[in-house]
Design a protein around this motif. Structure first.
Motif, short mmCIF file in Angstrom:
data_model
loop_
_atom_site.label_atom_id
_atom_site.label_comp_id
_atom_site.label_asym_id
_atom_site.label_seq_id
_atom_site.Cartn_x
_atom_site.Cartn_y
_atom_site.Cartn_z
N GLY A 43 0.78 -1.23 0.00
CA GLY A 43 0.00 0.00 0.00
C GLY A 43 0.81 1.28 0.00
N SER A 44 2.12 1.18 0.15
CA SER A 44 2.95 2.39 0.22
C SER A 44 3.24 2.98 -1.15
CB SER A 44 4.27 2.09 0.95
OG SER A 44 5.03 1.11 0.25
N THR A 45 3.01 2.21 -2.21
CA THR A 45 3.31 2.66 -3.57
C THR A 45 2.45 1.89 -4.56
OG1 THR A 45 5.02 2.70 -5.31
CG2 THR A 45 5.26 1.05 -3.59
N ILE A 46 2.29 2.43 -5.75
CA ILE A 46 1.57 1.74 -6.81
C ILE A 46 2.35 0.52 -7.29
CG2 ILE A 46 2.57 3.10 -8.69
CD1 ILE A 46 -1.10 1.97 -8.50
N ASN A 47 3.66 0.54 -7.08
CA ASN A 47 4.54 -0.51 -7.61
C ASN A 47 4.67 -1.68 -6.64
OD1 ASN A 47 5.32 1.07 -9.99
ND2 ASN A 47 6.37 2.38 -8.51
N ASN A 48 4.72 -2.89 -7.19
CA ASN A 48 4.94 -4.09 -6.39
C ASN A 48 6.43 -4.39 -6.31
OD1 ASN A 48 2.09 -4.46 -6.44
ND2 ASN A 48 2.27 -5.51 -8.41
N ILE A 49 6.82 -5.18 -5.32
CA ILE A 49 8.17 -5.73 -5.34
C ILE A 49 8.06 -7.21 -5.66
CG2 ILE A 49 8.33 -6.27 -2.83
CD1 ILE A 49 11.34 -5.24 -3.21
N GLN A 50 8.95 -7.69 -6.51
CA GLN A 50 8.90 -9.09 -6.90
C GLN A 50 9.68 -9.94 -5.91
OE1 GLN A 50 8.74 -10.67 -11.05
NE2 GLN A 50 10.91 -11.11 -10.68
N ILE A 51 9.03 -11.03 -5.46
CA ILE A 51 9.68 -12.00 -4.59
C ILE A 51 9.97 -13.24 -5.43
CG2 ILE A 51 9.52 -13.28 -2.43
CD1 ILE A 51 9.11 -10.25 -2.08
N VAL A 52 11.23 -13.66 -5.46
CA VAL A 52 11.64 -14.86 -6.21
C VAL A 52 11.78 -16.00 -5.21
CG1 VAL A 52 13.32 -15.87 -7.77
CG2 VAL A 52 12.84 -13.41 -7.88
N VAL A 53 11.03 -17.06 -5.41
CA VAL A 53 10.99 -18.18 -4.46
C VAL A 53 11.50 -19.45 -5.13
CG1 VAL A 53 9.52 -19.55 -2.93
CG2 VAL A 53 8.96 -17.14 -3.36
N ASP A 54 12.55 -20.02 -4.54
CA ASP A 54 13.04 -21.34 -4.97
C ASP A 54 12.11 -22.38 -4.35
OD1 ASP A 54 14.30 -23.74 -5.42
OD2 ASP A 54 16.26 -23.12 -4.65
N LYS A 55 11.32 -23.02 -5.15
CA LYS A 55 10.29 -23.93 -4.63
C LYS A 55 10.88 -25.10 -3.87
CE LYS A 55 6.52 -23.01 -7.91
NZ LYS A 55 5.60 -23.62 -8.89
N THR A 56 12.12 -25.48 -4.18
CA THR A 56 12.72 -26.63 -3.49
C THR A 56 13.06 -26.30 -2.05
OG1 THR A 56 14.97 -26.03 -4.20
CG2 THR A 56 13.69 -27.46 -5.68
N ALA A 57 13.09 -25.00 -1.70
CA ALA A 57 13.48 -24.59 -0.34
C ALA A 57 12.29 -24.44 0.59
CB ALA A 57 14.26 -23.28 -0.41
N PHE A 58 11.06 -24.60 0.08
CA PHE A 58 9.87 -24.42 0.89
C PHE A 58 8.89 -25.56 0.68
CE2 PHE A 58 11.67 -20.25 0.13
CZ PHE A 58 11.61 -19.64 1.38
N PRO A 59 8.15 -25.91 1.73
CA PRO A 59 7.16 -27.00 1.59
C PRO A 59 6.10 -26.64 0.55
CG PRO A 59 7.50 -26.45 3.91
CD PRO A 59 8.20 -25.41 3.12
N GLU A 60 5.74 -27.59 -0.28
CA GLU A 60 4.75 -27.36 -1.33
C GLU A 60 3.40 -26.95 -0.74
OE1 GLU A 60 2.54 -29.95 -4.83
OE2 GLU A 60 4.55 -30.54 -4.18
#
Length: 467
Positions: free
Chosen positions: A44-61
Motif C-alpha cells: 500500500g505504500s506505492t503503486i509498484n509491487n516488489i517481486q519475490i523470487v521463491v526457490d520452490k525446493t526450499a519451501f514446503p509445497e
C-alpha cells in the motif's frame, strides 16, 4: 524473521542490492514454473509491487499453495538486482511467514478486470486494487497539501460544527438529527413535532456547509479555513453527487471579489502542482489506465491564466453557440443557472482553459452574496474546470446590515436561526469574501476518475450506507 526490521515496499524499490531485508504485504499475483515462483507483493505504500523470487525446493509445497492472491505474508531475503524488466531490485526469499490466508474462490478482488460498479459493492475491499490504492494515496497527499497551503499563508484552521440549526444554502435538503422516539413522536397543541423535547431543544440537522460559522471566524481572526465533512440529502444518483462529501472553505476579512479570485486560482494551481510533484507514479498509472490526457490536462492548468468572465458575457457566448448549431439539453437564457454542459462548453470548447465566471443574477444565488450596483447581479464567482464543470463556488459577502436583512426578507427566510449570523453585520461589519472547494471534485480532476463515488473511501448515496 522478526530480527530484521521491516522496510516498506516504496523504500525497498529505491535501495541498493546486496542486503538482507524484510517485506510484508499482500500478494497481488503469483506465477512461475516447476522450480521457481514469482510473487508480486504490495503493502500500500506505492503503486509498484516488489517481486519475490521463491526457490520452490526450499519451501514446503503445502505452504506455497497457501500463498494465493490476497494472502498476507512476510518475506525475509536478499535484495538483489532484478533480472527482469520493470523493477531495479527484487527479493530472493529465504524465509516466508503467512499471516493471513485468502480463499481464492471467495476473494472478491481477482486479477481480471472488474467494473467500477462492482467494486463499489465491495468498497471495503476495493482499496486493495491498484486503482483505489492510487486514488487514496492522492487523496491523502491532497489533504496534506491543503493544510500546508493555508498554514503557510497564516490562515487559522477552524473547526465548524457538523450539527447545526441553520440551513446555509437555503435548499432545505438536510439530514435531520434527533433523539426523539420515531415510534412515538411528541407533538405540540398545533399537532407539529415538539422539538422542545429533543436533545437540543430545537430542530437540528447535519451541516451542508461550514461557511456561515466560518464568517464568524474571519471577522475575529482575519483569515480562516474549514476542512471537513458536509452532508446533503439530495436524492441524486449522478456521477457528480454524494450525500456525504468534504469541503474546504476559506473565509477572509478585507478581501474583495478580486482578492477572492486571485486566492482561488493560486490555491488550486498550487494543489495541482503539489499532486504532480508528489504523486506522479500514481497519477501516471491512472493516466495510462483510464485517461491518457490526464497529465497533460494537469500541466495545462498550472501553466495557464484562468479566464475571468462575467455571467452575462458567458450567456452571450452560449447563445451564439446555439445559434451556430450547438445542441444543449438545457436551455440557455439570461437568468438561468448554468448546467454542467454549459460550463464545460465554455471551458473545453470556447476558451480551452479554466474559467472564473462572475456577477451572476442575484435570483439564482445565495442570500449572503454582495449585491452589485445594478441591483440585478451579485459578486459571485465560480471556478469552472475541464471535465468537471464547477470546482469552486464563492463570493464577496454582503457586508451591509440593511442589504442583508432586506435580502433575507425578500426571500421569506426565517430569521430565528440567523440572528447570530446577522450580528456580524451589526457589530463591526467588514468587507469579506470566501469560497468553497469540493474536495471530491478536486480529486476527480487530479485522478481523472469519472465518478465521484470512486474518489472517496466509502460513498454515501441514496439507498447506500454500507460499511
Amino acid at each position: 524473521m522478526e530480527t530484521t526490521v521491516r522496510t516498506k515496499v516504496k523504500e525497498l524499490l529505491k535501495m541498493e542490492p546486496g542486503q538482507i531485508v524484510l517485506a510484508k504485504g499482500w500478494v497481488r499475483t503469483k506465477r512461475g514454473n516447476k522450480g521457481i515462483a514469482f510473487i508480486a507483493l504490495n503493502d500500500g505504500s506505492t503503486i509498484n509491487n516488489i517481486q519475490i523470487v521463491v526457490d520452490k525446493t526450499a519451501f514446503p509445497e503445502q505452504m506455497l499453495a497457501k500463498i494465493t492472491t490476497g494472502a498476507c505474508i512476510g518475506v525475509t531475503g536478499n535484495l538483489v538486482a532484478s533480472m527482469g524488466s520493470g523493477q531495479a531490485v527484487e527479493i530472493q526469499a529465504q524465509e516466508i511467514e503467512i499471516y493471513g490466508e485468502c480463499d481464492p474462490m471467495r476473494y472478491p478482488i481477482q486479477k481480471k478486470d472488474i467494473t467500477m460498479e462492482y467494486l463499489r459493492s465491495v468498497a471495503h475491499m476495493r482499496m486493495r486494487t491498484n486503482t483505489f490504492g492510487a486514488v487514496l494515496r492522492i487523496r491523502n497527499q491532497m489533504a496534506f497539501a491543503i493544510h500546508e497551503y493555508f498554514h503557510s499563508k497564516g490562515f487559522v484552521y477552524l473547526n465548524t460544527p457538523l450539527i447545526t440549526a441553520s440551513d446555509c444554502e437555503g435548499a432545505g435538503q438536510m439530514f435531520q438529527v434527533t433523539t426523539l422516539d420515531l415510534n412515538d413522536i411528541p407533538r405540540n397543541k398545533k399537532g407539529e413535532v415538539d422539538f422542545s423535547q429533543d436533545f437540543f431543544g430545537k430542530q437540528t440537522s447535519l451541516t451542508v456547509s461550514g461557511q456561515l460559522e466560518g464568517e464568524l471566524g474571519a471577522t475575529a481572526l482575519g483569515e480562516i479555513y474549514t476542512f471537513g465533512p458536509t452532508f446533503r440529502a439530495e436524492n441524486s444518483n449522478t456521477p457528480r453527487h454524494l450525500a456525504e462529501f468534504w469541503m474546504v472553505e476559506p473565509e477572509m476579512a478585507f478581501y474583495d471579489i478580486k482578492d477572492n479570485m486571485n486566492l482561488a486560482e493560486d490555491f488550486i494551481k498550487s494543489l495541482v502542482r503539489y499532486a504532480l510533484d508528489n504523486c506522479y507514479d500514481d497519477i501516471k498509472f491512472l493516466n495510462d489506465k483510464y485517461d491518457d490526457s490526464l497529465i497533460e490536462r494537469l500541466q495545462g492548468v498550472i501553466g495557464t491564466e484562468f479566464v475571468r468572465l462575467p455571467y452575462t458575457e458567458g450567456i452571450r457566448i452560449l447563445e451564439q453557440a446555439v445559434a451556430e448549431g450547438v445542441k444543449f439539453e438545457y436551455p440557455v437564457a439570461w437568468g438561468v443557472d448554468l448546467q454542467s454542459e454549459h460550463e464545460r462548453y465554455l471551458v473545453e470548447k470556447h476558451f480551452r482553459k479554466p474559467v472564473i465566471l462572475t456577477d451572476y443574477p442575484k435570483d439564482i444565488k445565495a442570500f449572503y452574496m454582495k449585491q452589485n450596483e445594478d441591483g440585478k447581479t451579485v459578486r459571485a464567482m465560480d471556478v469552472l474546470f475541464p471535465k468537471i464543470g464547477e470546482i469552486i463556488g464563492g463570493s464577496e459577502r454582503e457586508a451591509s446590515l440593511e442589504k442583508l436583512e432586506g435580502r433575507i426578507s425578500e426571500l421569506g427566510m426565517s430569521r430565528t436561526n440567523l440572528e447570530w449570523y446577522i450580528d456580524t453585520r451589526r457589530f463591526g461589519s467588514c468587507p469579506h469574501s470566501g469560497f468553497g472547494l469540493g474536495f471530491e471534485r478536486l480529486l476527480l480532476f487530479v485522478t481523472g476518475m469519472s465518478n465521484i463515488r470512486d474518489v472517496i473511501p466509502f460513498p454515501r448515496t441514496p439507498k447506500n450506507a454500507e460499511f
